[in-house]
Scaffold this motif. Sequence first.
Motif, PDB file in Angstrom:
ATOM      1  N   LEU A 162       0.829  -1.211   0.000  1.00 15.54           N
ATOM      2  CA  LEU A 162       0.000   0.000   0.000  1.00 15.54           C
ATOM      3  C   LEU A 162       0.864   1.262   0.000  1.00 15.54           C
ATOM      4  N   LEU A 163       1.960   1.237   0.742  1.00 20.85           N
ATOM      5  CA  LEU A 163       2.877   2.385   0.717  1.00 20.85           C
ATOM      6  C   LEU A 163       3.451   2.585  -0.683  1.00 20.85           C
ATOM      7  N   VAL A 164       3.875   1.486  -1.289  1.00 21.26           N
ATOM      8  CA  VAL A 164       4.464   1.564  -2.624  1.00 21.26           C
ATOM      9  C   VAL A 164       3.418   2.023  -3.646  1.00 21.26           C
ATOM     10  N   GLU A 165       2.196   1.539  -3.534  1.00 22.59           N
ATOM     11  CA  GLU A 165       1.125   1.952  -4.458  1.00 22.59           C
ATOM     12  C   GLU A 165       0.969   3.469  -4.437  1.00 22.59           C
ATOM     13  N   GLY A 166       0.890   4.031  -3.242  1.00 27.04           N
ATOM     14  CA  GLY A 166       0.711   5.476  -3.119  1.00 27.04           C
ATOM     15  C   GLY A 166       1.856   6.258  -3.733  1.00 27.04           C
ATOM     16  N   VAL A 167       3.077   5.819  -3.455  1.00 25.29           N
ATOM     17  CA  VAL A 167       4.247   6.524  -3.982  1.00 25.29           C
ATOM     18  C   VAL A 167       4.303   6.413  -5.503  1.00 25.29           C
ATOM     19  N   MET A 168       4.034   5.249  -6.047  1.00 26.15           N
ATOM     20  CA  MET A 168       4.110   5.078  -7.502  1.00 26.15           C
ATOM     21  C   MET A 168       3.015   5.867  -8.219  1.00 26.15           C
ATOM     22  N   LEU A 169       1.825   5.886  -7.658  1.00 25.48           N
ATOM     23  CA  LEU A 169       0.767   6.696  -8.270  1.00 25.48           C
ATOM     24  C   LEU A 169       1.142   8.173  -8.235  1.00 25.48           C
ATOM     25  N   GLY A 170       1.732   8.607  -7.109  1.00 26.69           N
ATOM     26  CA  GLY A 170       2.194   9.989  -7.007  1.00 26.69           C
ATOM     27  C   GLY A 170       3.305  10.300  -7.990  1.00 26.69           C
ATOM     28  N   ALA A 171       4.213   9.348  -8.189  1.00 26.36           N
ATOM     29  CA  ALA A 171       5.317   9.545  -9.134  1.00 26.36           C
ATOM     30  C   ALA A 171       4.794   9.680 -10.561  1.00 26.36           C
ATOM     31  N   ILE A 172       3.867   8.817 -10.926  1.00 21.78           N
ATOM     32  CA  ILE A 172       3.287   8.880 -12.272  1.00 21.78           C
ATOM     33  C   ILE A 172       2.588  10.218 -12.480  1.00 21.78           C
ATOM     34  N   TYR A 173       1.769  10.598 -11.526  1.00 18.93           N
ATOM     35  CA  TYR A 173       1.066  11.885 -11.611  1.00 18.93           C
ATOM     36  C   TYR A 173       2.053  13.042 -11.732  1.00 18.93           C
ATOM     37  N   SER A 174       3.080  13.043 -10.892  1.00 19.62           N
ATOM     38  CA  SER A 174       4.040  14.151 -10.864  1.00 19.62           C
ATOM     39  C   SER A 174       4.808  14.285 -12.171  1.00 19.62           C
ATOM     40  N   HIS A 175       5.236  13.155 -12.726  1.00 24.69           N
ATOM     41  CA  HIS A 175       5.955  13.202 -14.005  1.00 24.69           C
ATOM     42  C   HIS A 175       5.052  13.727 -15.118  1.00 24.69           C
ATOM     43  N   LEU A 176       3.823  13.268 -15.152  1.00 26.51           N
ATOM     44  CA  LEU A 176       2.905  13.728 -16.195  1.00 26.51           C
ATOM     45  C   LEU A 176       2.570  15.206 -16.022  1.00 26.51           C
ATOM     46  N   LYS A 177       2.330  15.617 -14.779  1.00 23.55           N
ATOM     47  CA  LYS A 177       2.009  17.016 -14.488  1.00 23.55           C
ATOM     48  C   LYS A 177       3.164  17.944 -14.870  1.00 23.55           C
ATOM     49  N   ALA A 178       4.408  17.468 -14.662  1.00 23.38           N
ATOM     50  CA  ALA A 178       5.587  18.277 -14.986  1.00 23.38           C
ATOM     51  C   ALA A 178       5.888  18.290 -16.483  1.00 23.38           C
TER      52      ALA A 178
END
Length: 118
Positions: free
Chosen positions: A71-87
Amino acid sequence: MFNYLNNLYVAKQMYESGKGKLQGDENLVKMFEEFGYSKDFMKVIGGVETAGAALLALSVFNKKFNQAGALLVEGVMLGAIYSHLKAGHGYEATKSARNILALNTTSLLTSFKDDKDK
């Protein structure tokens, strides 16, 4: 056994990723600034990544470790994907995070399987 090997692979990837953030790697600081995040937030993310890695490594002892770490990894990976796309880094920049997310999701879903099915 496959699930545990999968967890070890994900744990290794998350540990390596988290270590750089906790050590304040300058390239990562710049990337987090591009995302609009602070160096302190980067270190929090590094801590979450290493905690998730530790829990996944301990998953051989209890599937609750698997679930918590995943669950920790899921949250971080979803955040990473979002952040890269947003940037504006593009879809290709999310490849590593998407791969880890897929492996991790498989592990998480498998951990909910009833032990009586073995």
